[in-house]
Design a protein around this motif. Sequence first.
Motif, PDB file in Angstrom:
ATOM      1  N   TRP A 264       0.894  -1.374  -0.154  1.00 41.13           N
ATOM      2  CA  TRP A 264       0.092   0.125   0.001  1.00 41.13           C
ATOM      3  C   TRP A 264       0.794   1.404   0.066  1.00 41.13           C
ATOM      4  O   TRP A 264       0.679   2.208  -0.792  1.00 41.13           O
ATOM      5  N   HIS A 265       1.949   1.077   0.766  1.00 38.58           N
ATOM      6  CA  HIS A 265       2.802   2.385   0.825  1.00 38.58           C
ATOM      7  C   HIS A 265       3.407   2.741  -0.468  1.00 38.58           C
ATOM      8  O   HIS A 265       3.525   3.738  -0.893  1.00 38.58           O
ATOM      9  N   GLU A 266       3.971   1.722  -1.178  1.00 37.93           N
ATOM     10  CA  GLU A 266       4.732   1.638  -2.268  1.00 37.93           C
ATOM     11  C   GLU A 266       3.937   2.028  -3.488  1.00 37.93           C
ATOM     12  O   GLU A 266       4.678   2.159  -4.656  1.00 37.93           O
ATOM     13  N   THR A 267       2.641   1.924  -3.375  1.00 35.55           N
ATOM     14  CA  THR A 267       1.517   2.170  -4.568  1.00 35.55           C
ATOM     15  C   THR A 267       0.899   3.440  -4.259  1.00 35.55           C
ATOM     16  O   THR A 267       0.788   4.575  -4.923  1.00 35.55           O
ATOM     17  N   VAL A 268      -0.246   3.114  -3.270  1.00 33.12           N
ATOM     18  CA  VAL A 268      -1.079   4.168  -2.898  1.00 33.12           C
ATOM     19  C   VAL A 268      -0.767   5.417  -2.414  1.00 33.12           C
ATOM     20  O   VAL A 268      -0.704   6.707  -2.925  1.00 33.12           O
ATOM     21  N   GLU A 269       0.271   5.193  -1.415  1.00 36.14           N
ATOM     22  CA  GLU A 269       0.746   6.387  -0.584  1.00 36.14           C
ATOM     23  C   GLU A 269       2.035   6.929  -1.578  1.00 36.14           C
ATOM     24  O   GLU A 269       2.240   8.357  -1.666  1.00 36.14           O
ATOM     25  N   ALA A 270       2.799   6.246  -2.153  1.00 34.24           N
ATOM     26  CA  ALA A 270       3.925   6.684  -3.070  1.00 34.24           C
ATOM     27  C   ALA A 270       3.381   7.609  -4.110  1.00 34.24           C
ATOM     28  O   ALA A 270       3.822   8.801  -4.578  1.00 34.24           O
ATOM     29  N   THR A 271       2.033   7.233  -4.752  1.00 31.61           N
ATOM     30  CA  THR A 271       1.455   8.179  -5.743  1.00 31.61           C
ATOM     31  C   THR A 271       0.384   9.099  -5.398  1.00 31.61           C
ATOM     32  O   THR A 271       0.256   9.953  -6.151  1.00 31.61           O
ATOM     33  N   GLY A 272       0.135   9.118  -4.233  1.00 33.88           N
ATOM     34  CA  GLY A 272      -0.893  10.067  -3.606  1.00 33.88           C
ATOM     35  C   GLY A 272      -2.493   9.696  -4.361  1.00 33.88           C
ATOM     36  O   GLY A 272      -3.196  10.630  -3.986  1.00 33.88           O
ATOM     37  N   ALA A 273      -2.584   8.592  -4.618  1.00 37.35           N
ATOM     38  CA  ALA A 273      -4.110   8.036  -5.108  1.00 37.35           C
ATOM     39  C   ALA A 273      -5.124   8.295  -3.823  1.00 37.35           C
ATOM     40  O   ALA A 273      -4.582   7.815  -2.771  1.00 37.35           O
ATOM     41  N   THR A 274      -5.976   8.738  -4.356  1.00 36.88           N
ATOM     42  CA  THR A 274      -7.075   8.955  -3.519  1.00 36.88           C
ATOM     43  C   THR A 274      -8.417   8.119  -3.682  1.00 36.88           C
ATOM     44  O   THR A 274      -9.376   7.903  -2.781  1.00 36.88           O
ATOM     45  N   ARG A 275      -8.324   7.534  -4.842  1.00 34.68           N
ATOM     46  CA  ARG A 275      -9.392   6.190  -5.118  1.00 34.68           C
ATOM     47  C   ARG A 275      -8.834   4.831  -5.249  1.00 34.68           C
ATOM     48  O   ARG A 275      -7.697   4.972  -6.174  1.00 34.68           O
ATOM     49  N   VAL A 276      -8.967   3.862  -4.741  1.00 34.12           N
ATOM     50  CA  VAL A 276      -8.482   2.730  -4.924  1.00 34.12           C
ATOM     51  C   VAL A 276      -9.496   1.533  -5.413  1.00 34.12           C
ATOM     52  O   VAL A 276     -10.500   1.577  -4.787  1.00 34.12           O
ATOM     53  N   TYR A 277      -9.127   0.854  -6.332  1.00 35.20           N
ATOM     54  CA  TYR A 277     -10.025  -0.161  -6.762  1.00 35.20           C
ATOM     55  C   TYR A 277      -9.323  -1.557  -6.878  1.00 35.20           C
ATOM     56  O   TYR A 277      -8.483  -1.563  -7.757  1.00 35.20           O
ATOM     57  N   PRO A 278      -9.676  -2.548  -6.061  1.00 35.30           N
ATOM     58  CA  PRO A 278      -8.953  -3.887  -6.167  1.00 35.30           C
ATOM     59  C   PRO A 278      -9.399  -4.639  -7.299  1.00 35.30           C
ATOM     60  O   PRO A 278     -10.706  -4.687  -7.621  1.00 35.30           O
ATOM     61  N   VAL A 279      -8.267  -5.239  -7.743  1.00 34.56           N
ATOM     62  CA  VAL A 279      -8.500  -6.125  -8.932  1.00 34.56           C
ATOM     63  C   VAL A 279      -7.850  -7.518  -9.027  1.00 34.56           C
ATOM     64  O   VAL A 279      -7.105  -7.701  -7.968  1.00 34.56           O
ATOM     65  N   HIS A 280      -7.950  -8.602  -9.916  1.00 33.01           N
ATOM     66  CA  HIS A 280      -7.263  -9.681  -9.855  1.00 33.01           C
ATOM     67  C   HIS A 280      -7.511 -10.253  -8.371  1.00 33.01           C
ATOM     68  O   HIS A 280      -6.591 -10.907  -7.800  1.00 33.01           O
ATOM     69  N   PHE A 281      -8.925 -10.544  -8.047  1.00 34.81           N
ATOM     70  CA  PHE A 281      -9.344 -11.274  -7.017  1.00 34.81           C
ATOM     71  C   PHE A 281     -10.182 -12.336  -7.390  1.00 34.81           C
ATOM     72  O   PHE A 281     -10.714 -13.160  -6.485  1.00 34.81           O
ATOM     73  N   ASP A 282     -10.597 -12.440  -8.646  1.00 34.07           N
ATOM     74  CA  ASP A 282     -11.457 -13.488  -8.961  1.00 34.07           C
ATOM     75  C   ASP A 282     -10.811 -14.776  -9.533  1.00 34.07           C
ATOM     76  O   ASP A 282      -9.677 -14.825 -10.059  1.00 34.07           O
ATOM     77  N   ASP A 283     -11.470 -15.728  -9.370  1.00 31.37           N
ATOM     78  CA  ASP A 283     -11.056 -17.186  -9.823  1.00 31.37           C
ATOM     79  C   ASP A 283     -11.099 -17.212 -11.097  1.00 31.37           C
ATOM     80  O   ASP A 283     -12.142 -17.318 -11.947  1.00 31.37           O
TER      81      ASP A 283
END
Length: 333
Positions: A264-283
């Motif tokens: 999370w720190h290296e992606t969301v916090e590093a870029t300052g993103a304020t909206r997050v959508y998880p993907v690649h959780f489907d079988d």
Amino acid sequence: MGRLVRIALIVLAVAAATGFVTFALLWQSRGRPDDIPLPVAAPAADTTDKVTVTWLGITTLLFDDGETQLITDGTFSRVGITALATGRAIESDIAQINYALDEFHVHRLAAIIPVHSHFDHVMDAGHVANRTGAVILGSESTANVARGSRVPVDRYQILQFGESRYFGDFTVTLIESRHVPQLPGGEHLFPGIIDSPLEQPAPVGAWQSGAVYSVVVSHPAGTVLVQGSAGYLEGALDDVEADVALLSIAGLTTMGREYTAEYWHETVEATGATRVYPVHFDDFTQAFGELALFPDLVDDVVTSSEWLRQLAAEADAPITVQRPPLGQPIVLF
């Protein structure tokens, strides 16, 4: 001796059958999509003058600003668990690709961007390029998948880390990243490069990962980070600013809460993103268009989603975390 051999064969057959039944039962043990402790993002009521993204399973994401379309991965075929477990040769489902391109109106596609070259991310890319005229961007491994699918040489490009390409108002930049560790020692399944044209059918392991990317999709309206595997390269995104992060969460529970916080720190916090959508959780052994979570045997998606919710709640500034609806566009900007 003959009788003993027959008895041994019977015992082995019973053991194999028992093991298969046990595995099949374990494979069906999983949470439901509604168990994920995140709200579902509202589908776009009107896409006019909007930049949208449509999640089509795994990390296949269709971006559209009304003039130009881009897609990450472009994987529509699905491979059953039996083929995966036995190592049987697999190939793209051409009828499924044709259906998906028509059903989701993929008629203005400019570029296909596989996040790396494992089968679940790149196996359909060549067929999609041949049907749409889009350009495939990626590594030498991805180029060899394209060559194996007879994609014309002017329809695939090998990019260096940090290079960008421009399509309409979109800018695509590929940044070096890492695959989520899956094996002891921090390695992942099927590492290495694809060093010759990969023709289908081929075993799952033939699709070696090649380069792994963070994909940055920029538009005058805003910027999106696509993290197609839940791995990261420390500091790689420190100079990237993004409004939205589309994050793979496959494998996070096997890595643990502390690793997830670093991710999370290296992606969301590093870029300052304020909206997050998880993907690649489907079988991805299920049929295209059917949303089922990974089996608990593989990953506990409900738990990793809860970790994301907690991390957003702990942030200094508000961060929205929502689950994207499958097959329906959501407004990015």
